[in-house]
Design a protein around this motif. Sequence first.
Motif, PDB file in Angstrom:
ATOM      1  N   ARG A  34       0.919  -1.132  -0.052  1.00 12.07           N
ATOM      2  CA  ARG A  34      -0.287  -0.088  -0.079  1.00 12.07           C
ATOM      3  C   ARG A  34       0.990   1.194   0.170  1.00 12.07           C
ATOM      4  NH1 ARG A  34      -4.706  -2.812   3.708  1.00 12.07           N
ATOM      5  NH2 ARG A  34      -3.053  -3.443   5.075  1.00 12.07           N
ATOM      6  N   PRO A  35       0.873   2.197  -0.793  1.00 13.77           N
ATOM      7  CA  PRO A  35      -0.628   2.572  -1.527  1.00 13.77           C
ATOM      8  C   PRO A  35      -0.535   2.170  -2.994  1.00 13.77           C
ATOM      9  CG  PRO A  35       0.632   4.522  -1.238  1.00 13.77           C
ATOM     10  CD  PRO A  35       1.424   3.581  -0.684  1.00 13.77           C
ATOM     11  N   PHE A  36       0.217   1.019  -3.305  1.00 17.93           N
ATOM     12  CA  PHE A  36       0.467   0.868  -4.709  1.00 17.93           C
ATOM     13  C   PHE A  36      -0.453  -0.446  -5.073  1.00 17.93           C
ATOM     14  CE2 PHE A  36       4.042   3.685  -5.945  1.00 17.93           C
ATOM     15  CZ  PHE A  36       4.441   4.019  -4.583  1.00 17.93           C
ATOM     16  N   THR A  76      20.401   3.503 -13.715  1.00 18.09           N
ATOM     17  CA  THR A  76      19.762   4.349 -13.286  1.00 18.09           C
ATOM     18  C   THR A  76      18.316   3.705 -12.386  1.00 18.09           C
ATOM     19  OG1 THR A  76      19.871   5.486 -15.135  1.00 18.09           O
ATOM     20  CG2 THR A  76      17.955   5.995 -13.885  1.00 18.09           C
ATOM     21  N   PRO A  77      18.060   3.732 -10.971  1.00 17.31           N
ATOM     22  CA  PRO A  77      17.080   3.068 -10.555  1.00 17.31           C
ATOM     23  C   PRO A  77      15.493   3.482 -11.183  1.00 17.31           C
ATOM     24  CG  PRO A  77      18.273   4.155  -8.958  1.00 17.31           C
ATOM     25  CD  PRO A  77      18.893   4.456 -10.306  1.00 17.31           C
ATOM     26  N   ASP A  78      14.692   2.800 -11.220  1.00 14.30           N
ATOM     27  CA  ASP A  78      13.408   3.096 -11.538  1.00 14.30           C
ATOM     28  C   ASP A  78      13.035   3.983 -10.656  1.00 14.30           C
ATOM     29  OD1 ASP A  78      13.314  -0.273 -11.964  1.00 14.30           O
ATOM     30  OD2 ASP A  78      12.736   0.773 -13.719  1.00 14.30           O
ATOM     31  N   ALA A  79      11.982   4.735 -11.397  1.00 16.49           N
ATOM     32  CA  ALA A  79      11.393   5.844 -10.581  1.00 16.49           C
ATOM     33  C   ALA A  79      10.645   5.346  -9.365  1.00 16.49           C
ATOM     34  CB  ALA A  79      10.564   6.795 -11.572  1.00 16.49           C
ATOM     35  N   ALA A  80       9.959   4.364  -9.642  1.00 18.29           N
ATOM     36  CA  ALA A  80       9.179   3.534  -8.351  1.00 18.29           C
ATOM     37  C   ALA A  80      10.088   3.191  -7.509  1.00 18.29           C
ATOM     38  CB  ALA A  80       8.407   2.333  -8.937  1.00 18.29           C
ATOM     39  N   ALA A  81      11.321   2.799  -7.486  1.00 16.23           N
ATOM     40  CA  ALA A  81      12.233   2.368  -6.568  1.00 16.23           C
ATOM     41  C   ALA A  81      12.720   3.488  -5.567  1.00 16.23           C
ATOM     42  CB  ALA A  81      13.464   1.786  -7.218  1.00 16.23           C
ATOM     43  N   THR A  82      12.313   4.727  -5.942  1.00 19.72           N
ATOM     44  CA  THR A  82      12.953   5.846  -5.036  1.00 19.72           C
ATOM     45  C   THR A  82      11.634   6.393  -4.420  1.00 19.72           C
ATOM     46  OG1 THR A  82      12.650   7.218  -6.804  1.00 19.72           O
ATOM     47  CG2 THR A  82      14.783   6.454  -6.678  1.00 19.72           C
ATOM     48  N   VAL A  83      10.518   5.760  -4.595  1.00 23.03           N
ATOM     49  CA  VAL A  83       9.242   6.416  -4.067  1.00 23.03           C
ATOM     50  C   VAL A  83       8.669   5.173  -3.418  1.00 23.03           C
ATOM     51  CG1 VAL A  83       9.293   8.317  -5.221  1.00 23.03           C
ATOM     52  CG2 VAL A  83       7.814   6.207  -6.009  1.00 23.03           C
ATOM     53  N   ILE A  84       8.684   3.823  -3.818  1.00 18.95           N
ATOM     54  CA  ILE A  84       7.834   2.859  -2.994  1.00 18.95           C
ATOM     55  C   ILE A  84       7.825   2.976  -1.577  1.00 18.95           C
ATOM     56  CG2 ILE A  84       9.987   1.189  -2.992  1.00 18.95           C
ATOM     57  CD1 ILE A  84       8.079  -0.715  -3.828  1.00 18.95           C
ATOM     58  N   THR A  85       7.063   2.892  -0.746  1.00 21.84           N
ATOM     59  CA  THR A  85       6.993   2.863   0.716  1.00 21.84           C
ATOM     60  C   THR A  85       5.986   1.876   1.054  1.00 21.84           C
ATOM     61  OG1 THR A  85       6.213   4.425   2.416  1.00 21.84           O
ATOM     62  CG2 THR A  85       5.377   4.763   0.150  1.00 21.84           C
ATOM     63  N   GLN A  86       5.923   1.593   2.403  1.00 20.08           N
ATOM     64  CA  GLN A  86       4.988   0.880   3.010  1.00 20.08           C
ATOM     65  C   GLN A  86       3.709   1.690   3.521  1.00 20.08           C
ATOM     66  OE1 GLN A  86       5.518  -1.040   6.648  1.00 20.08           O
ATOM     67  NE2 GLN A  86       7.191   0.438   7.324  1.00 20.08           N
TER      68      GLN A  86
END
Lengths: 477, 92
Positions: free
Chosen positions: A185-187, A422-432
């Motif tokens: 969450r929240p993905f 280059t990390p995926d954009a999601a990798a830098t914002v993924i959060t629990q």
Amino acid sequence: MSSHKEAPGIANDPVADNTDVYVFVSPDEPDMVTILANFVPLEDPAGGPNFFEFGDDVLYEIHIDNTGDGRPDITYEFRFNTEYTIPRSFLYNVGPIESLDSKNWNRRQFATVTRRDCRRGRDQQLGSHLACPPCNIGPLSTPNYVSLADQAVHRLHGGRTLFTGQRADGFYVDVGSIFDLGTVRPFENLHVGSDLPVRPGVNGLKAKNVHTIALQVPKTDLTRRGHKPTDPTDRDSTIGVFASASRQRMRRYDDHGVIENHGPFVQVSRLANPLFNEVLIPITKKDYFNSQPPAKDEQFARYVARPELSTLLPSLYPGVFPHLHDLNISGKPRADLLAIFLTGIPAGIIPGFQNHTGEHQSEQMRLNLAVPPTRRRPNNLGLLGMDLAGFPNGRRVFDDVVTIELRALAGATYALVDKGFTPDAAATVITQGLTSSDTDLTARGTVRFLPSFPYLGIPHSGYDNPGDDAPAPQPPR
Amino acid sequence: MVQQSRRIFLQRASLGAAAAGVAVAAPTVLSASQASAAGRQGGRVHDGPLLAYVRDPSSGDVAVMVGEREVIKHDPDLAAHLAQIAASAGEE
């Protein structure tokens, strides 16, 4: 409780289940180091009639490696014994417990702590018969719980301080979601085949307690030369820490309800970095991992070099992690994760920082004692948030280790060792999804910590037994 | 196993017991004979519960645990005798 019930065998032995280890330079006393080793996962506050406690038949230890070979150089041993005041009663207490020597308190536990200099083979008993506080039962049984808990903070010889007993679990994790096939969450709307709506994360541990062994010692107690480190670039400034629990080799049940234990102690649980055994080690090897000394952790390096969860993320979230997918199929080992978990981060990777203990691979929590605590606006993302005092430089109670490790596993840290990645954009914002910002230290008010030892909050009261989403009530002071 | 046959098994075990000690279910029955055998040999005798473990009788290794200590003794005769006791226990 980042390592709660993480192995099939230890899941059936909660008093020996090491759930979390925290190691940090004390923010209010920067010449001191605080180590917290937690056990007994998922304590419901209403824990009667036999309330949660340490195991009298368990050997608990906190180990310090200050030479970088994965072997303990200093070990603090903790043993517990239980006594009855009113053995004829069925009750834990027969009236209000207003002091640790209250005659109303029937079943009470005491700690003995010994410091072992492993290289010289010398033992020093630091304290014995040190009272643990009762569990936080409720306003009638434990009416002034804050005072009771304070009485169980013991000042020991050599400037050391010890607390052993129940506290509010400070680990926060959306455990229900993450172990539902890696839903984050929240993905969750991006999860393959998911039609779940986006929702905020839920702290599955917000109303749970845990038992902690909290030890605060001078930095000079831990270093190889007995010095107080001031140079972060000095290799002797970094120590490795892990905790363990051991049981005697054989157990016998007689015909009268008596349990006998025989033989030497054998390690059944060990923990350093959060989530290591839980997320990286195959299920069939988790109890084996718990039995092994860190000095032999080279045998587990392959699970770090190619973590299963990293290979699953592109499949679970199609189109979200294309660069991670390419990295996975390249076959390149995850040198970033090997450094974070098994050797420490060498100099030159993160500006102004290193916690490298050498090339010998061992799964330990590595703390650079010369890095001062962050007093102003600490960042719960630790090193990922450029807060050098945070995880994986040791671990503070409020560090969002789940989000940090999710991002690392998703490739966010690989660029540190491969400038072409280059990390995926999601990798830098993924959060629990449990914090409102990088400076949120309370997981949206679901955890509370103290500004001083033992830092973990007052345990949740059994009478209050918070079962809804309401934040835990403020303890009276 | 009824008490009478259990006592017989224990007495049989004591006749072949080595000085290192034998896994016992009723220490009070064996300790006298065990003590006398060891005493004749001039050896020390542990007084109290102990536990013996044989993982593989063919190895001849017997692990004896007392308190928090463990001694592993290579004693094929003792291992074989314990294996015989184990086999006869299965016949009850």
